[in-house]
Design a protein around this motif. Structure first.
Motif, PDB file in Angstrom:
ATOM      1  N   LEU A  47       0.841  -1.188   0.000  1.00  0.00           N
ATOM      2  CA  LEU A  47       0.000   0.000   0.000  1.00  0.00           C
ATOM      3  C   LEU A  47       0.881   1.244   0.000  1.00  0.00           C
ATOM      4  O   LEU A  47       1.787   1.357   0.823  1.00  0.00           O
ATOM      5  CB  LEU A  47      -0.919   0.007   1.219  1.00  0.00           C
ATOM      6  N   VAL A  48       0.606   2.176  -0.890  1.00  0.00           N
ATOM      7  CA  VAL A  48       1.322   3.444  -0.918  1.00  0.00           C
ATOM      8  C   VAL A  48       0.523   4.508  -0.180  1.00  0.00           C
ATOM      9  O   VAL A  48       1.028   5.186   0.707  1.00  0.00           O
ATOM     10  CB  VAL A  48       1.578   3.887  -2.366  1.00  0.00           C
ATOM     11  N   ALA A  49      -0.738   4.636  -0.564  1.00  0.00           N
ATOM     12  CA  ALA A  49      -1.587   5.642   0.055  1.00  0.00           C
ATOM     13  C   ALA A  49      -3.037   5.299  -0.206  1.00  0.00           C
ATOM     14  O   ALA A  49      -3.358   4.717  -1.242  1.00  0.00           O
ATOM     15  CB  ALA A  49      -1.280   7.036  -0.498  1.00  0.00           C
ATOM     16  N   SER A  50      -3.885   5.653   0.747  1.00  0.00           N
ATOM     17  CA  SER A  50      -5.312   5.451   0.550  1.00  0.00           C
ATOM     18  C   SER A  50      -6.069   6.592   1.199  1.00  0.00           C
ATOM     19  O   SER A  50      -5.553   7.287   2.088  1.00  0.00           O
ATOM     20  CB  SER A  50      -5.772   4.105   1.112  1.00  0.00           C
ATOM     21  N   LEU A  51      -7.307   6.756   0.731  1.00  0.00           N
ATOM     22  CA  LEU A  51      -8.136   7.859   1.198  1.00  0.00           C
ATOM     23  C   LEU A  51      -9.573   7.376   1.249  1.00  0.00           C
ATOM     24  O   LEU A  51     -10.102   6.888   0.239  1.00  0.00           O
ATOM     25  CB  LEU A  51      -7.986   9.046   0.238  1.00  0.00           C
ATOM     26  N   THR A  52     -10.172   7.495   2.414  1.00  0.00           N
ATOM     27  CA  THR A  52     -11.559   7.052   2.546  1.00  0.00           C
ATOM     28  C   THR A  52     -12.510   8.156   2.089  1.00  0.00           C
ATOM     29  O   THR A  52     -12.120   9.319   1.923  1.00  0.00           O
ATOM     30  CB  THR A  52     -11.880   6.697   4.006  1.00  0.00           C
ATOM     31  N   SER A  53     -13.760   7.789   1.936  1.00  0.00           N
ATOM     32  CA  SER A  53     -14.766   8.778   1.563  1.00  0.00           C
ATOM     33  C   SER A  53     -14.965   9.796   2.678  1.00  0.00           C
ATOM     34  O   SER A  53     -15.503  10.872   2.437  1.00  0.00           O
ATOM     35  CB  SER A  53     -16.093   8.089   1.226  1.00  0.00           C
ATOM     36  N   GLY A  54     -14.504   9.462   3.882  1.00  0.00           N
ATOM     37  CA  GLY A  54     -14.552  10.392   4.999  1.00  0.00           C
ATOM     38  C   GLY A  54     -13.269  11.179   5.178  1.00  0.00           C
ATOM     39  O   GLY A  54     -13.042  11.788   6.223  1.00  0.00           O
ATOM     40  N   ASP A  55     -12.399  11.149   4.170  1.00  0.00           N
ATOM     41  CA  ASP A  55     -11.164  11.934   4.132  1.00  0.00           C
ATOM     42  C   ASP A  55     -10.079  11.464   5.099  1.00  0.00           C
ATOM     43  O   ASP A  55      -9.199  12.225   5.476  1.00  0.00           O
ATOM     44  CB  ASP A  55     -11.424  13.428   4.352  1.00  0.00           C
ATOM     45  N   LYS A  56     -10.128  10.213   5.496  1.00  0.00           N
ATOM     46  CA  LYS A  56      -9.033   9.671   6.300  1.00  0.00           C
ATOM     47  C   LYS A  56      -7.948   9.159   5.362  1.00  0.00           C
ATOM     48  O   LYS A  56      -8.228   8.369   4.460  1.00  0.00           O
ATOM     49  CB  LYS A  56      -9.511   8.532   7.193  1.00  0.00           C
ATOM     50  N   THR A  57      -6.722   9.637   5.559  1.00  0.00           N
ATOM     51  CA  THR A  57      -5.618   9.242   4.687  1.00  0.00           C
ATOM     52  C   THR A  57      -4.665   8.295   5.405  1.00  0.00           C
ATOM     53  O   THR A  57      -4.491   8.362   6.620  1.00  0.00           O
ATOM     54  CB  THR A  57      -4.826  10.457   4.207  1.00  0.00           C
ATOM     55  N   THR A  58      -4.046   7.440   4.619  1.00  0.00           N
ATOM     56  CA  THR A  58      -3.010   6.536   5.098  1.00  0.00           C
ATOM     57  C   THR A  58      -1.872   6.566   4.097  1.00  0.00           C
ATOM     58  O   THR A  58      -2.120   6.506   2.884  1.00  0.00           O
ATOM     59  CB  THR A  58      -3.537   5.104   5.231  1.00  0.00           C
ATOM     60  N   TYR A  59      -0.634   6.660   4.596  1.00  0.00           N
ATOM     61  CA  TYR A  59       0.544   6.627   3.745  1.00  0.00           C
ATOM     62  C   TYR A  59       1.539   5.623   4.306  1.00  0.00           C
ATOM     63  O   TYR A  59       1.708   5.507   5.526  1.00  0.00           O
ATOM     64  CB  TYR A  59       1.242   7.989   3.704  1.00  0.00           C
ATOM     65  N   VAL A  60       2.241   4.924   3.411  1.00  0.00           N
ATOM     66  CA  VAL A  60       3.366   4.115   3.855  1.00  0.00           C
ATOM     67  C   VAL A  60       4.474   5.079   4.285  1.00  0.00           C
ATOM     68  O   VAL A  60       4.612   6.177   3.728  1.00  0.00           O
ATOM     69  CB  VAL A  60       3.840   3.173   2.723  1.00  0.00           C
ATOM     70  N   ASP A  61       5.233   4.707   5.303  1.00  0.00           N
ATOM     71  CA  ASP A  61       6.215   5.628   5.884  1.00  0.00           C
ATOM     72  C   ASP A  61       7.191   6.173   4.848  1.00  0.00           C
ATOM     73  O   ASP A  61       7.598   7.339   4.912  1.00  0.00           O
ATOM     74  CB  ASP A  61       6.999   4.925   6.998  1.00  0.00           C
ATOM     75  N   SER A  62       7.557   5.361   3.875  1.00  0.00           N
ATOM     76  CA  SER A  62       8.606   5.755   2.933  1.00  0.00           C
ATOM     77  C   SER A  62       8.190   6.892   2.003  1.00  0.00           C
ATOM     78  O   SER A  62       9.036   7.485   1.339  1.00  0.00           O
ATOM     79  CB  SER A  62       9.047   4.548   2.099  1.00  0.00           C
ATOM     80  N   THR A  68       1.197  12.906  -2.105  1.00  0.00           N
ATOM     81  CA  THR A  68      -0.091  13.402  -1.613  1.00  0.00           C
ATOM     82  C   THR A  68      -1.211  12.749  -2.405  1.00  0.00           C
ATOM     83  O   THR A  68      -1.210  12.804  -3.638  1.00  0.00           O
ATOM     84  CB  THR A  68      -0.193  14.926  -1.750  1.00  0.00           C
ATOM     85  N   ILE A  69      -2.140  12.160  -1.690  1.00  0.00           N
ATOM     86  CA  ILE A  69      -3.291  11.537  -2.338  1.00  0.00           C
ATOM     87  C   ILE A  69      -4.485  12.462  -2.241  1.00  0.00           C
ATOM     88  O   ILE A  69      -4.660  13.178  -1.239  1.00  0.00           O
ATOM     89  CB  ILE A  69      -3.603  10.161  -1.707  1.00  0.00           C
ATOM     90  N   SER A  70      -5.294  12.468  -3.287  1.00  0.00           N
ATOM     91  CA  SER A  70      -6.513  13.261  -3.279  1.00  0.00           C
ATOM     92  C   SER A  70      -7.584  12.517  -4.071  1.00  0.00           C
ATOM     93  O   SER A  70      -7.271  11.648  -4.888  1.00  0.00           O
ATOM     94  CB  SER A  70      -6.264  14.648  -3.896  1.00  0.00           C
ATOM     95  N   ARG A  71      -8.818  12.843  -3.805  1.00  0.00           N
ATOM     96  CA  ARG A  71      -9.900  12.220  -4.559  1.00  0.00           C
ATOM     97  C   ARG A  71     -11.042  13.191  -4.720  1.00  0.00           C
ATOM     98  O   ARG A  71     -11.222  14.098  -3.923  1.00  0.00           O
ATOM     99  CB  ARG A  71     -10.372  10.910  -3.917  1.00  0.00           C
ATOM    100  N   ASP A  72     -11.795  12.957  -5.786  1.00  0.00           N
ATOM    101  CA  ASP A  72     -13.000  13.725  -6.046  1.00  0.00           C
ATOM    102  C   ASP A  72     -14.145  12.729  -6.016  1.00  0.00           C
ATOM    103  O   ASP A  72     -14.310  11.945  -6.956  1.00  0.00           O
ATOM    104  CB  ASP A  72     -12.883  14.433  -7.400  1.00  0.00           C
ATOM    105  N   ASN A  73     -14.913  12.742  -4.936  1.00  0.00           N
ATOM    106  CA  ASN A  73     -15.971  11.739  -4.780  1.00  0.00           C
ATOM    107  C   ASN A  73     -17.056  11.883  -5.838  1.00  0.00           C
ATOM    108  O   ASN A  73     -17.647  10.896  -6.269  1.00  0.00           O
ATOM    109  CB  ASN A  73     -16.591  11.849  -3.385  1.00  0.00           C
TER     110      ASN A  73
END
Length: 119
Positions: A47-62, A68-73
């Protein structure tokens, strides 16, 4: 059920930037997570990065502080801005998404886009 199409990979020198884009055809499903994985030769997909529909982001430490991850719902798109790229970032990058179908979480994957960072 859900189809994902990536674009934006390529060859870049170390220190450079790339932007990956993913467009989802959802067939009416709500995507509660969108994000990006990558797989380098001889390594497991991570996993590199993820973003939930509730705007919670996760990034791998590296990649923290560089990607930067972004999404347009509304448009069902998900982008990954990658700055200060390193040769270790070289991999095939896969867009992924999750939706619920009959109470179960379903993963969908794009076909992958190659990112190559030269030293």
């Amino acid at each position: 059920q859900v189809q994902l199409v990536e674009s934006g990979g390529g060859l870049v020198q170390a220190g450079g930037s790339l932007r990956l884009s993913c467009t989802a055809s959802t067939n009416g499903f709500r995507l509660y997570v969108m994000g990006w994985y990558r797989q380098a030769p001889g390594k497991q997909r991570e996993l590199v990065a993820s973003l939930t529909s509730g705007d919670k982001t996760t990034y791998v430490d590296s990649v923290k502080g560089r990607f930067t991850i972004s999404r347009d719902n509304a448009k069902n798109t998900c982008d990954l801005q990658m700055n200060s790229l390193k040769p270790d970032d070289t991999a095939v990058y896969y867009c992924h998404a999750r939706h619920l179908s009959e109470g179960e979480s379903v993963f969908s994957w794009g076909q992958g886009t190659q990112v190559t960072v030269s030293s």
